[in-house]
Every structure is written in structure tokens, then in C-alpha cells.
Design a protein around this motif. Structure first.
Motif, mmCIF file in Angstrom:
data_model
loop_
_atom_site.group_PDB
_atom_site.id
_atom_site.type_symbol
_atom_site.label_atom_id
_atom_site.label_comp_id
_atom_site.label_asym_id
_atom_site.label_seq_id
_atom_site.Cartn_x
_atom_site.Cartn_y
_atom_site.Cartn_z
ATOM 1 N N GLN A 260 0.839 -1.203 0.000
ATOM 2 C CA GLN A 260 0.000 0.000 0.000
ATOM 3 C C GLN A 260 0.877 1.258 0.000
ATOM 4 O OE1 GLN A 260 -2.728 -0.116 3.259
ATOM 5 N NE2 GLN A 260 -3.910 1.633 2.583
ATOM 6 N N HIS A 261 1.920 1.285 0.827
ATOM 7 C CA HIS A 261 2.816 2.441 0.884
ATOM 8 C C HIS A 261 3.565 2.631 -0.435
ATOM 9 C CE1 HIS A 261 1.872 3.181 4.953
ATOM 10 N NE2 HIS A 261 2.534 2.156 5.469
ATOM 11 N N PHE A 262 3.912 1.522 -1.089
ATOM 12 C CA PHE A 262 4.575 1.610 -2.396
ATOM 13 C C PHE A 262 3.675 2.327 -3.402
ATOM 14 C CE2 PHE A 262 4.927 -0.212 -6.665
ATOM 15 C CZ PHE A 262 6.246 0.082 -6.980
ATOM 16 N N LEU A 263 2.409 1.964 -3.437
ATOM 17 C CA LEU A 263 1.474 2.590 -4.375
ATOM 18 C C LEU A 263 1.298 4.075 -4.078
ATOM 19 C CD1 LEU A 263 -1.314 -0.158 -4.545
ATOM 20 C CD2 LEU A 263 0.602 0.190 -6.111
ATOM 21 N N ILE A 264 1.240 4.420 -2.801
ATOM 22 C CA ILE A 264 1.061 5.826 -2.410
ATOM 23 C C ILE A 264 2.297 6.637 -2.787
ATOM 24 C CG2 ILE A 264 0.807 7.383 -0.449
ATOM 25 C CD1 ILE A 264 -0.892 5.203 0.890
ATOM 26 N N ASP A 265 3.474 6.098 -2.481
ATOM 27 C CA ASP A 265 4.722 6.820 -2.775
ATOM 28 C C ASP A 265 4.892 7.058 -4.274
ATOM 29 O OD1 ASP A 265 5.272 6.849 -0.097
ATOM 30 O OD2 ASP A 265 6.658 5.146 -0.147
ATOM 31 N N ARG A 266 4.482 6.069 -5.082
ATOM 32 C CA ARG A 266 4.620 6.200 -6.542
ATOM 33 C C ARG A 266 3.399 6.847 -7.185
ATOM 34 N NH1 ARG A 266 8.748 2.615 -8.355
ATOM 35 N NH2 ARG A 266 10.146 2.350 -6.567
ATOM 36 N N GLU A 267 2.383 7.158 -6.376
ATOM 37 C CA GLU A 267 1.131 7.733 -6.870
ATOM 38 C C GLU A 267 0.514 6.863 -7.957
ATOM 39 O OE1 GLU A 267 1.817 11.784 -7.974
ATOM 40 O OE2 GLU A 267 2.024 12.452 -5.894
ATOM 41 N N LEU A 268 0.427 5.569 -7.654
ATOM 42 C CA LEU A 268 -0.154 4.606 -8.580
ATOM 43 C C LEU A 268 -1.545 4.193 -8.104
ATOM 44 C CD1 LEU A 268 2.978 2.291 -9.021
ATOM 45 C CD2 LEU A 268 2.136 4.000 -10.651
ATOM 46 N N CYS A 269 -2.428 3.932 -9.064
ATOM 47 C CA CYS A 269 -3.762 3.384 -8.776
ATOM 48 C C CYS A 269 -4.591 4.276 -7.860
ATOM 49 C CB CYS A 269 -3.642 1.975 -8.169
ATOM 50 S SG CYS A 269 -2.629 0.856 -9.156
ATOM 51 N N LEU A 270 -4.415 5.574 -7.991
ATOM 52 C CA LEU A 270 -5.188 6.507 -7.171
ATOM 53 C C LEU A 270 -6.525 6.804 -7.832
ATOM 54 C CD1 LEU A 270 -2.418 9.045 -6.098
ATOM 55 C CD2 LEU A 270 -3.378 7.169 -4.762
ATOM 56 N N GLY A 271 -7.594 6.707 -7.043
ATOM 57 C CA GLY A 271 -8.919 7.042 -7.538
ATOM 58 C C GLY A 271 -9.333 8.419 -7.083
ATOM 59 N N ASP A 272 -10.635 8.637 -7.032
ATOM 60 C CA ASP A 272 -11.150 9.928 -6.553
ATOM 61 C C ASP A 272 -10.780 10.111 -5.086
ATOM 62 O OD1 ASP A 272 -12.237 10.300 -9.025
ATOM 63 O OD2 ASP A 272 -14.203 9.476 -8.465
ATOM 64 N N GLY A 273 -10.436 11.333 -4.735
ATOM 65 C CA GLY A 273 -10.077 11.618 -3.353
ATOM 66 C C GLY A 273 -8.717 11.088 -2.977
ATOM 67 N N LYS A 274 -7.914 10.750 -3.979
ATOM 68 C CA LYS A 274 -6.554 10.246 -3.750
ATOM 69 C C LYS A 274 -6.542 8.958 -2.940
ATOM 70 C CE LYS A 274 -4.430 13.609 -5.895
ATOM 71 N NZ LYS A 274 -3.670 13.370 -7.136
ATOM 72 N N THR A 275 -7.598 8.158 -3.038
ATOM 73 C CA THR A 275 -7.623 6.863 -2.371
ATOM 74 C C THR A 275 -7.187 5.787 -3.361
ATOM 75 O OG1 THR A 275 -9.960 6.587 -2.941
ATOM 76 C CG2 THR A 275 -9.444 7.516 -0.764
ATOM 77 N N LEU A 276 -6.623 4.717 -2.842
ATOM 78 C CA LEU A 276 -6.141 3.633 -3.702
ATOM 79 C C LEU A 276 -7.308 2.759 -4.137
ATOM 80 C CD1 LEU A 276 -2.961 2.608 -1.680
ATOM 81 C CD2 LEU A 276 -3.035 3.888 -3.819
#
Length: 287
Positions: A67-83
């Protein structure tokens, strides 16, 4: 008036336009927030799969790292910046594994991949996502080093080298004797209650992985060490050695932890001058 998405006879043209727009947005696939799905998966593992607290903690730690990897790379973000779990595909997973291999051993990467595989299989089975992004990803081939263990001379030196100076030394002696005699896992050792030990039949009941119960023989030397220890339990902690009371206690009279057992094994190995660095699991291979 409640408007249906399939109503073709709406009286006002503006109402048709607004209603069609509403129906369009309602028909869009809802995002699957990754954090919420991980919590659902944790409940599934805890309540339906009955995994041990140790296993659950490791799984959640591995999923949190992903989960932290996706957030750090800004991957798979939907509305509201949620994964959004539905946005995770094979390319995202491969990028994560590539990042892991730079600093992790194959065994560590394999374990983290296994945690992800279990999680996404659960999401497919519960219809949270349509396709498993890890379906075509295989676990890395593991190196298979020989397990560390103590020789017969080493184990006798370890067991015979404990100098009895206080009740905790009696406990340590009994604990190592039971460990060596039965070959149980360290989690099974710390989970023993007095009702699990049958002194007459020379057996003990242990609860293993997946809450599976099995009967394990235990030698007379280990049983005598337990008898000696039970005397100290009554004197020091004023507890009866029966029923569901834990066998092996910490200094405060509570059930000892696996981490404490690891520290005690290391302590006694150093005390008798055995240069091998071995975990409690290594004593199972000695058995």
C-alpha cells in the motif's frame, strides 16, 4: 415521483437529461478502496481462516508495505486520492516486485508475494475485482540452505549447562527439555497449558498451524523437569499447575512469548560457550 433508469416516457425533457446523467454515474463501477478491502481480508483471516496472530500480523505488514509503495509512486489513485484496487494490474505488481528485489532476499520477496496472492484471490472470490492481477506471476525460485541445528554433544552441553540459581532457571531448564523432547514449534511450546500435558501417558496435546490439534510423545526427563518446575510455579507465582493455566510463565506470571523464548535460547547458548547462532526453530531440527 421516483424516476426509473429505464423509464422512456418522462414528461419533461430537462428531467430526462438530469436523470440520464444520474443513471450514467450510478452505472459506473464503484471504486474499491484498498485500505477497506485489506481490513475486510484481515477479518476473513481472523474469523474464518483462524490464522495465528503471528501470521495475521505478517500478512498485514506485507500488505501495508504494498500500500505504501502505491502511495509513494502515486499509482492506482482514484477519486479523493484513495487507492482503488480495481486499478491494480500486472504491471503495477511487477514494478513493486522489482523494487523489492533490489534490497530483499528471495525468501522475503516470496513471502510478500504470497501475501499479495492470497489477498487478491480473496478479492476475486468475493467479487470485489474481476481479474486477479497476480495470476501469471510466479514466486521466485528459493535457495534452500540446510537448516541450522545443534549436534548431540551441543544439546547435552546446553541442557546440562543451566545452573539452577532461581525459579526462572528451573523454568528455562524445563522449557528446553520439553522443546528437545517433543520437537514442537515455539508457538506451540508457549501455548501449552497444564491440561495439555498427560504425565501418566507421557504425551502432550499441542495446537498447531490452522488450529489443528495433534498428540506428541514427551520423554521422562522432560516430564521430570516439568514436575520440578511445577513446584516453583506454586511457590513463586502461587498458581495451580492445572487446567488452562499456562505452563511456561514470564517473570510477571503471564504466558511467556515466542520472542522471550528466542532471547532465552540465545542467552543459554552464550552461557555455555556454543558459538552457533540458532533460533528456537533450530532446536526443532535438532529433535
Amino acid at each position: 415521483m421516483v424516476l426509473s433508469c429505464f423509464d422512456k416516457h418522462l414528461p419533461v425533457r430537462g428531467a430526462v437529461s438530469k436523470h440520464a446523467t444520474l443513471c450514467y454515474y450510478l452505472s459506473l463501477p464503484k471504486p474499491r478502496i484498498l485500505e477497506h478491502l485489506i481490513q475486510q481480508y484481515a477479518d476473513h483471516l481472523r474469523n474464518e481462516r483462524s490464522v495465528s496472530p503471528h501470521t495475521l500480523r505478517n500478512y498485514l505488514s506485507d500488505l501495508a508495505q504494498f500500500q505504501h509503495f502505491l502511495i509513494d509512486r502515486e499509482l492506482c489513485l482514484g477519486d479523493g486520492k484513495t487507492l482503488d484496487a480495481r486499478s491494480i494490474d500486472i504491471h503495477v505488481v511487477r514494478a513493486y516486485l522489482a523494487a523489492l528485489t533490489k534490497s530483499r532476499k528471495k525468501s522475503s520477496v516470496g513471502r510478500k508475494l504470497a501475501a499479495l496472492k492470497g489477498f487478491f484471490r480473496y478479492l476475486v472470490a468475493t467479487h470485489q475485482i474481476e481479474k486477479d492481477p497476480l495470476l501469471l506471476i510466479h514466486s521466485p525460485k528459493q535457495d534452500k540452505p540446510l537448516p541450522k541445528f545443534l549436534s548431540v554433544d551441543d544439546i547435552f552441553q546446553l541442557l546440562g549447562g543451566i545452573k539452577i540459581k532461581n525459579p526462572l532457571d528451573v523454568r528455562d531448564r524445563a522449557m528446553l527439555e520439553v522443546f528437545y523432547s517433543t520437537g514442537v514449534r515455539v508457538s506451540e511450546l508457549v501455548g501449552l497449558s497444564w491440561s495439555d500435558v498427560d504425565f501418566q501417558l507421557g504425551i502432550t496435546r499441542v495446537l498447531g498451524k490452522g488450529s489443528k490439534e495433534r498428540i506428541v510423545p514427551i520423554g521422562e526427563v522432560a516430564l521430570q523437569a516439568l514436575r520440578d518446575y511445577s513446584v516453583e510455579v506454586r511457590k513463586r507465582w502461587n498458581l495451580p499447575c492445572q487446567g488452562e493455566n499456562p505452563v511456561f510463565l514470564n517473570n510477571r506470571g503471564g504466558r511467556i512469548t515466542t520472542r522471550s523464548v528466542a532471547r532465552l535460547v540465545e542467552k543459554h547458548l552464550r552461557a555455555v560457550g556454543i558459538p552457533v547462532k540458532i533460533s528456537p526453530h533450530g532446536l526443532r531440527h535438532t529433535f
